[in-house]
Design an enzyme around this catalytic site. Structure first.
Site, PDB file in Angstrom:
ATOM      1  N   SER A 158       0.809  -1.226   0.000  1.00 33.94           N
ATOM      2  CA  SER A 158       0.000   0.000   0.000  1.00 33.94           C
ATOM      3  C   SER A 158       0.841   1.274   0.000  1.00 33.94           C
ATOM      4  CB  SER A 158      -0.932   0.017   1.215  1.00 33.94           C
ATOM      5  OG  SER A 158      -0.211   0.138   2.417  1.00 33.94           O
ATOM      6  N   LYS A 209       0.779   4.288   6.879  1.00 31.87           N
ATOM      7  CA  LYS A 209       0.226   5.158   5.832  1.00 31.87           C
ATOM      8  C   LYS A 209       0.848   6.553   5.971  1.00 31.87           C
ATOM      9  CE  LYS A 209      -2.941   1.966   4.815  1.00 31.87           C
ATOM     10  NZ  LYS A 209      -2.815   1.118   3.597  1.00 31.87           N
TER      11      LYS A 209
END
Length: 257
Positions: A73, A146
């Site tokens: 990701s 993230k």
């Protein structure tokens, strides 16, 4: 007393001190009691090892900790299998800023169903022990990584007329996005609650981030209390070693909320 008696006495007198001196020399040169060197070395090694373990635990708990990247990701910034070092000074003594890469605990439902753990009890116990003392990087488990796009009070939305993410109405250029990936394939508008952060992956087409959880508490934003720290360096593999810098220019024109 005749001469022979005097001679005999002199001989005795001379022999006495010489005999005592010989005993004294023998006493002075006698070896000291033997000490067990192996036992002393083991004791010293145990003290050094215990001190190192305590120091490692303190560093991991309060300063820095290594983490293992399990998914794609954050490509191409981070690849699957990378080991990153995370500073635990933010949040805390330092603030979390837009653009920071953060490791955080799953606020609920982000990870989905996990694959079954096929390790033996011994393997799990050994890995957990080595991870606890900081000798192994922390496997993802309940953690994710993230990038911070918005902080408390910000409004994050997509997309502008030219397809960019906007923060407080200001379109931002995102040089960290994986080449060929759109800033967002879905439209959204989110107001970030105070004490929360809005998080998105650099590989937006393969990232279940804040956009994917609008119905969760915070509307997809993650509480700062769930943030473990900010990633600042890639430790492994060697060919990927480097600092993870905050792209300050990306957010320099964003107005305060």
């Amino acid at each position: 007393m005749n001469d022979s008696d005097d001679s005999t006495a002199a001989t005795r007198d001379d022999a006495g001190p010489q005999h005592l001196k010989a005993e004294g020399r023998h006493a002075e040169t006698a070896p000291a009691p033997h000490r067990s060197k192996p036992r002393g070395l083991i004791r010293e090694a145990a003290v050094v090892l215990a001190s190192a373990l305590v120091l490692s635990i303190l560093i991991k708990t309060f300063l820095v900790q290594a983490f293992f990247i399990p998914s794609g990701s954050m490509e191409d910034t981070l690849a699957v299998g990378d080991r990153v070092l995370v500073s635990k000074l933010a949040p805390g003594p330092l603030d979390v800023h837009r653009g920071d890469i953060v490791v955080f605990v799953d606020p609920g439902g982000w990870l989905g169903d996990e694959a079954p753990d096929t390790r033996s009890a011994f393997q799990k116990g050994l890995e957990e022990a080595l991870t606890f003392i900081g000798l192994l990087p922390h496997n993802a488990g309940e953690h994710l990584i993230k990038r911070v796009i918005g902080v408390g009070g910000d409004t994050v939305e997509c997309c502008s007329d030219d397809g960019r993410v906007m923060v407080n109405g200001e379109p931002i250029d995102e040089p960290y996005l994986r080449p060929g990936v759109d800033p967002s394939a879905q439209e959204f508008v989110a107001e970030v609650p105070e004490g929360h952060v809005w998080l998105m992956g650099d590989n937006r087409s393969n990232s279940q981030d804040s956009r994917a959880h609008p119905g969760s508490p915070g509307g997809g934003a993650v509480p700062l209390s769930n943030v473990v720290g900010t990633a600042f360096v890639v430790l492994w593999p060697v060919e990927s070693w480097g600092l993870l810098r905050n792209p300050g220019d990306t957010f320099e024109d964003v107005p305060e909320p």
